[in-house]
Design a protein around this motif. Structure first.
Motif, PDB file in Angstrom:
ATOM      1  N   GLU A  89       0.994  -1.144  -0.156  1.00 30.11           N
ATOM      2  CA  GLU A  89       0.001   0.106  -0.028  1.00 30.11           C
ATOM      3  C   GLU A  89       1.010   1.147  -0.093  1.00 30.11           C
ATOM      4  O   GLU A  89       0.605   2.196  -0.691  1.00 30.11           O
ATOM      5  N   ARG A  90       2.021   1.215   0.821  1.00 23.24           N
ATOM      6  CA  ARG A  90       2.816   2.325   1.113  1.00 23.24           C
ATOM      7  C   ARG A  90       3.443   2.697  -0.227  1.00 23.24           C
ATOM      8  O   ARG A  90       3.671   3.759  -0.574  1.00 23.24           O
ATOM      9  N   SER A  91       3.984   1.577  -0.941  1.00 26.78           N
ATOM     10  CA  SER A  91       4.780   1.745  -2.044  1.00 26.78           C
ATOM     11  C   SER A  91       4.063   2.315  -3.264  1.00 26.78           C
ATOM     12  O   SER A  91       4.288   3.111  -3.982  1.00 26.78           O
ATOM     13  N   PHE A  92       2.544   1.796  -3.231  1.00 22.16           N
ATOM     14  CA  PHE A  92       1.785   2.359  -4.430  1.00 22.16           C
ATOM     15  C   PHE A  92       1.370   3.849  -4.026  1.00 22.16           C
ATOM     16  O   PHE A  92       1.498   4.725  -4.937  1.00 22.16           O
ATOM     17  N   GLU A  93       1.000   4.165  -2.647  1.00 22.99           N
ATOM     18  CA  GLU A  93       0.748   5.432  -2.533  1.00 22.99           C
ATOM     19  C   GLU A  93       1.707   6.609  -2.964  1.00 22.99           C
ATOM     20  O   GLU A  93       1.711   7.530  -3.227  1.00 22.99           O
ATOM     21  N   THR A  94       3.183   6.216  -2.465  1.00 24.38           N
ATOM     22  CA  THR A  94       4.263   7.046  -2.598  1.00 24.38           C
ATOM     23  C   THR A  94       4.989   6.988  -4.121  1.00 24.38           C
ATOM     24  O   THR A  94       5.805   7.690  -4.461  1.00 24.38           O
ATOM     25  N   ARG A  95       4.532   5.898  -4.684  1.00 24.79           N
ATOM     26  CA  ARG A  95       5.145   5.680  -6.009  1.00 24.79           C
ATOM     27  C   ARG A  95       6.592   5.209  -6.095  1.00 24.79           C
ATOM     28  O   ARG A  95       7.502   5.675  -6.999  1.00 24.79           O
ATOM     29  N   CYS A  96       7.013   4.777  -5.107  1.00 27.41           N
ATOM     30  CA  CYS A  96       8.419   4.449  -4.570  1.00 27.41           C
ATOM     31  C   CYS A  96       8.710   3.092  -4.518  1.00 27.41           C
ATOM     32  O   CYS A  96       7.781   2.166  -4.132  1.00 27.41           O
ATOM     33  N   GLY A  97       9.569   2.398  -5.359  1.00 26.85           N
ATOM     34  CA  GLY A  97       9.964   1.032  -5.443  1.00 26.85           C
ATOM     35  C   GLY A  97      11.354   0.640  -4.710  1.00 26.85           C
ATOM     36  O   GLY A  97      11.662  -0.472  -4.728  1.00 26.85           O
ATOM     37  N   ARG A 128       6.279  -5.998  -5.271  1.00 29.91           N
ATOM     38  CA  ARG A 128       6.814  -5.431  -6.348  1.00 29.91           C
ATOM     39  C   ARG A 128       7.505  -4.346  -5.899  1.00 29.91           C
ATOM     40  O   ARG A 128       7.740  -3.351  -6.586  1.00 29.91           O
ATOM     41  N   SER A 137      11.184  -3.091  -6.101  1.00 27.34           N
ATOM     42  CA  SER A 137      12.150  -3.434  -6.622  1.00 27.34           C
ATOM     43  C   SER A 137      13.594  -3.197  -6.156  1.00 27.34           C
ATOM     44  O   SER A 137      14.745  -4.108  -6.729  1.00 27.34           O
TER      45      SER A 137
END
Length: 74
Positions: free
Chosen positions: A29-37, A63, A65
């Motif tokens: 969720e956090r990765s999606f919210e911040t668009r950080c991989g 996911r 990366s």
């Protein structure tokens, strides 16, 4: 018993499968919210390598990366 992971003001127990699933869900969720991989882990030398690998596997499942590992010194 086992390593604790603190993420986003919550505590997760790696040895508990439900807690690990909760951590993976929150990482995703956090990765999606911040668009950080990228995930940065800050740990001390007492953390078993297997536990680090478990967190990296959870990150891979959602996911993320890149995983960076930093050592917290005494």
């Amino acid at each position: 018993e086992g390593s604790l992971v603190f993420f986003d003001d919550a505590r997760y127990v790696l040895s508990d499968p439900a807690s690990g699933e909760g951590l993976a869900r929150r990482l995703g969720e956090r990765s999606f919210e911040t668009r950080c991989g990228t995930l940065t882990l800050l740990c001390d030398r007492r953390v078993p390598a297997g536990d680090l690998m478990r967190v990296m596997e959870l990150a891979r499942q959602v996911r993320i990366s890149h995983v960076q590992v930093a050592e917290k010194r005494d």
